[in-house]
Write a protein that holds these residues in place. Sequence first.
Motif, PDB file in Angstrom:
ATOM      1  N   GLN A  74      38.730  48.040  40.960  1.00 21.18           N
ATOM      2  CA  GLN A  74      38.658  46.689  41.499  1.00 21.18           C
ATOM      3  C   GLN A  74      37.292  46.418  42.101  1.00 21.18           C
ATOM      4  O   GLN A  74      36.592  47.325  42.550  1.00 21.18           O
ATOM      5  CB  GLN A  74      39.743  46.491  42.556  1.00 21.18           C
ATOM      6  CG  GLN A  74      41.162  46.517  42.006  1.00 21.18           C
ATOM      7  CD  GLN A  74      42.183  46.249  43.087  1.00 21.18           C
ATOM      8  OE1 GLN A  74      41.846  46.093  44.257  1.00 21.18           O
ATOM      9  NE2 GLN A  74      43.451  46.193  42.702  1.00 21.18           N
ATOM     10  N   LYS A  75      36.898  45.147  42.125  1.00 20.29           N
ATOM     11  CA  LYS A  75      35.590  44.767  42.648  1.00 20.29           C
ATOM     12  C   LYS A  75      35.444  45.190  44.109  1.00 20.29           C
ATOM     13  O   LYS A  75      36.385  45.126  44.891  1.00 20.29           O
ATOM     14  CB  LYS A  75      35.388  43.259  42.512  1.00 20.29           C
ATOM     15  CG  LYS A  75      36.425  42.400  43.207  1.00 20.29           C
ATOM     16  CD  LYS A  75      36.160  40.945  42.929  1.00 20.29           C
ATOM     17  CE  LYS A  75      37.190  40.050  43.629  1.00 20.29           C
ATOM     18  NZ  LYS A  75      36.958  38.620  43.337  1.00 20.29           N
ATOM     19  N   GLY A  76      34.257  45.630  44.435  1.00 17.88           N
ATOM     20  CA  GLY A  76      33.985  46.079  45.794  1.00 17.88           C
ATOM     21  C   GLY A  76      34.498  47.468  46.111  1.00 17.88           C
ATOM     22  O   GLY A  76      34.398  47.937  47.234  1.00 17.88           O
ATOM     23  N   THR A  77      35.041  48.166  45.108  1.00 20.66           N
ATOM     24  CA  THR A  77      35.616  49.494  45.334  1.00 20.66           C
ATOM     25  C   THR A  77      34.532  50.550  45.542  1.00 20.66           C
ATOM     26  O   THR A  77      33.529  50.572  44.841  1.00 20.66           O
ATOM     27  CB  THR A  77      36.490  49.909  44.136  1.00 20.66           C
ATOM     28  OG1 THR A  77      37.579  48.998  44.026  1.00 20.66           O
ATOM     29  CG2 THR A  77      37.031  51.321  44.303  1.00 20.66           C
ATOM     30  N   ASN A  78      34.741  51.419  46.527  1.00 23.70           N
ATOM     31  CA  ASN A  78      33.908  52.609  46.728  1.00 23.70           C
ATOM     32  C   ASN A  78      34.743  53.841  46.417  1.00 23.70           C
ATOM     33  O   ASN A  78      35.869  53.967  46.929  1.00 23.70           O
ATOM     34  CB  ASN A  78      33.415  52.701  48.174  1.00 23.70           C
ATOM     35  CG  ASN A  78      32.125  51.960  48.392  1.00 23.70           C
ATOM     36  OD1 ASN A  78      31.795  51.037  47.641  1.00 23.70           O
ATOM     37  ND2 ASN A  78      31.376  52.349  49.405  1.00 23.70           N
ATOM     38  N   ARG A 135      30.205  52.845  43.366  1.00 26.94           N
ATOM     39  CA  ARG A 135      30.546  51.530  43.927  1.00 26.94           C
ATOM     40  C   ARG A 135      30.509  50.485  42.821  1.00 26.94           C
ATOM     41  O   ARG A 135      29.525  50.376  42.084  1.00 26.94           O
ATOM     42  CB  ARG A 135      29.586  51.121  45.036  1.00 26.94           C
ATOM     43  CG  ARG A 135      29.854  49.691  45.526  1.00 26.94           C
ATOM     44  CD  ARG A 135      29.142  49.357  46.811  1.00 26.94           C
ATOM     45  NE  ARG A 135      29.302  47.951  47.172  1.00 26.94           N
ATOM     46  CZ  ARG A 135      30.385  47.422  47.703  1.00 26.94           C
ATOM     47  NH1 ARG A 135      31.444  48.168  47.944  1.00 26.94           N
ATOM     48  NH2 ARG A 135      30.438  46.137  48.007  1.00 26.94           N
ATOM     49  N   ALA A 187      30.291  46.580  42.039  1.00 26.40           N
ATOM     50  CA  ALA A 187      29.831  45.359  42.697  1.00 26.40           C
ATOM     51  C   ALA A 187      30.927  44.289  42.697  1.00 26.40           C
ATOM     52  O   ALA A 187      31.821  44.311  41.846  1.00 26.40           O
ATOM     53  CB  ALA A 187      28.588  44.824  41.993  1.00 26.40           C
ATOM     54  N   PRO A 188      30.861  43.334  43.631  1.00 31.43           N
ATOM     55  CA  PRO A 188      31.873  42.272  43.696  1.00 31.43           C
ATOM     56  C   PRO A 188      32.023  41.470  42.404  1.00 31.43           C
ATOM     57  O   PRO A 188      33.108  40.961  42.119  1.00 31.43           O
ATOM     58  CB  PRO A 188      31.364  41.390  44.845  1.00 31.43           C
ATOM     59  CG  PRO A 188      30.628  42.334  45.730  1.00 31.43           C
ATOM     60  CD  PRO A 188      29.957  43.290  44.806  1.00 31.43           C
ATOM     61  N   ASP A 189      30.942  41.339  41.619  1.00 24.40           N
ATOM     62  CA  ASP A 189      31.063  40.584  40.366  1.00 24.40           C
ATOM     63  C   ASP A 189      31.556  41.452  39.207  1.00 24.40           C
ATOM     64  O   ASP A 189      31.736  40.965  38.092  1.00 24.40           O
ATOM     65  CB  ASP A 189      29.729  39.932  39.992  1.00 24.40           C
ATOM     66  CG  ASP A 189      28.619  40.951  39.748  1.00 24.40           C
ATOM     67  OD1 ASP A 189      28.910  42.172  39.774  1.00 24.40           O
ATOM     68  OD2 ASP A 189      27.480  40.533  39.522  1.00 24.40           O
ATOM     69  N   GLN A 190      31.770  42.753  39.468  1.00 25.74           N
ATOM     70  CA  GLN A 190      32.241  43.712  38.468  1.00 25.74           C
ATOM     71  C   GLN A 190      31.316  43.791  37.245  1.00 25.74           C
ATOM     72  O   GLN A 190      31.740  44.156  36.153  1.00 25.74           O
ATOM     73  CB  GLN A 190      33.668  43.391  38.024  1.00 25.74           C
ATOM     74  CG  GLN A 190      34.718  43.699  39.086  1.00 25.74           C
ATOM     75  CD  GLN A 190      36.122  43.607  38.568  1.00 25.74           C
ATOM     76  OE1 GLN A 190      36.521  42.597  38.005  1.00 25.74           O
ATOM     77  NE2 GLN A 190      36.899  44.663  38.753  1.00 25.74           N
TER      78      GLN A 190
END
Length: 226
Positions: A46-50, A80, A82-85
């Motif tokens: 998922q986006k924002g995943t670390n 990581r 990124a939020p935009d995947q």
Amino acid sequence: TQTAKTFLKKEKAGNVLRQKVATMKPALSTLILYIGIKESFPGLPQKGTNIWYLPHYDLDKIYYYVNRCDFRKSGGFMLRVAPDQKTILAFSLAPFRTEAFWKKNKERIANSLLEHVTKIIPELAQHITYFDAATPHTLYRYTLNHKGSNYGWAPLPSQLFDPVFRHKTDIKRLYLTGHWITQTHGIPGVAYLGYNTAKSIMRREKIPHGYFHPPSIQQTNSFKKE
């Protein structure tokens, strides 16, 4: 090291600081992968995943192979999304070595680290549109951190809390703070050091407590609009 060797004259820095800097051991640097993908796909976190991945809990063994740039055997990394995947950043600790070493081995070592990433995201390889890596020498070139170290001095028992690296120096109005001060290690410690050093300067300069105010709600909203 830049302060002691470059910015300060030899007589200003003093023999104690210069000798200490010359004998201290820096922490490892980092190899960073930059991976661009065209679009999201099944199996992409998922986006924002670390994700922090270790193949096992024998940290001494991992450190041993990292020091030898053998990422096939070390296997540990951080990932990581990124939020935009559309961008993935992955990194692992890495030794500084010579610039010639990294020019010769960068592609091979980066690909070996990428192999570990694809174990976490099996379909990643067929969706990559851009791939590059930053070596420890890249970090040094852009930041001038000694040997590309992003954690400052190695957190060895013999190097922690060294009085030579206290934030208030013997030079009038010169304060040291940040990840090269041995009073702590890591991001939370650096944030605390910055706060503590700022308070010391405010006390010395007799700046009233509360002089620096957080932005108001109105200011925060204007920032968002801009």
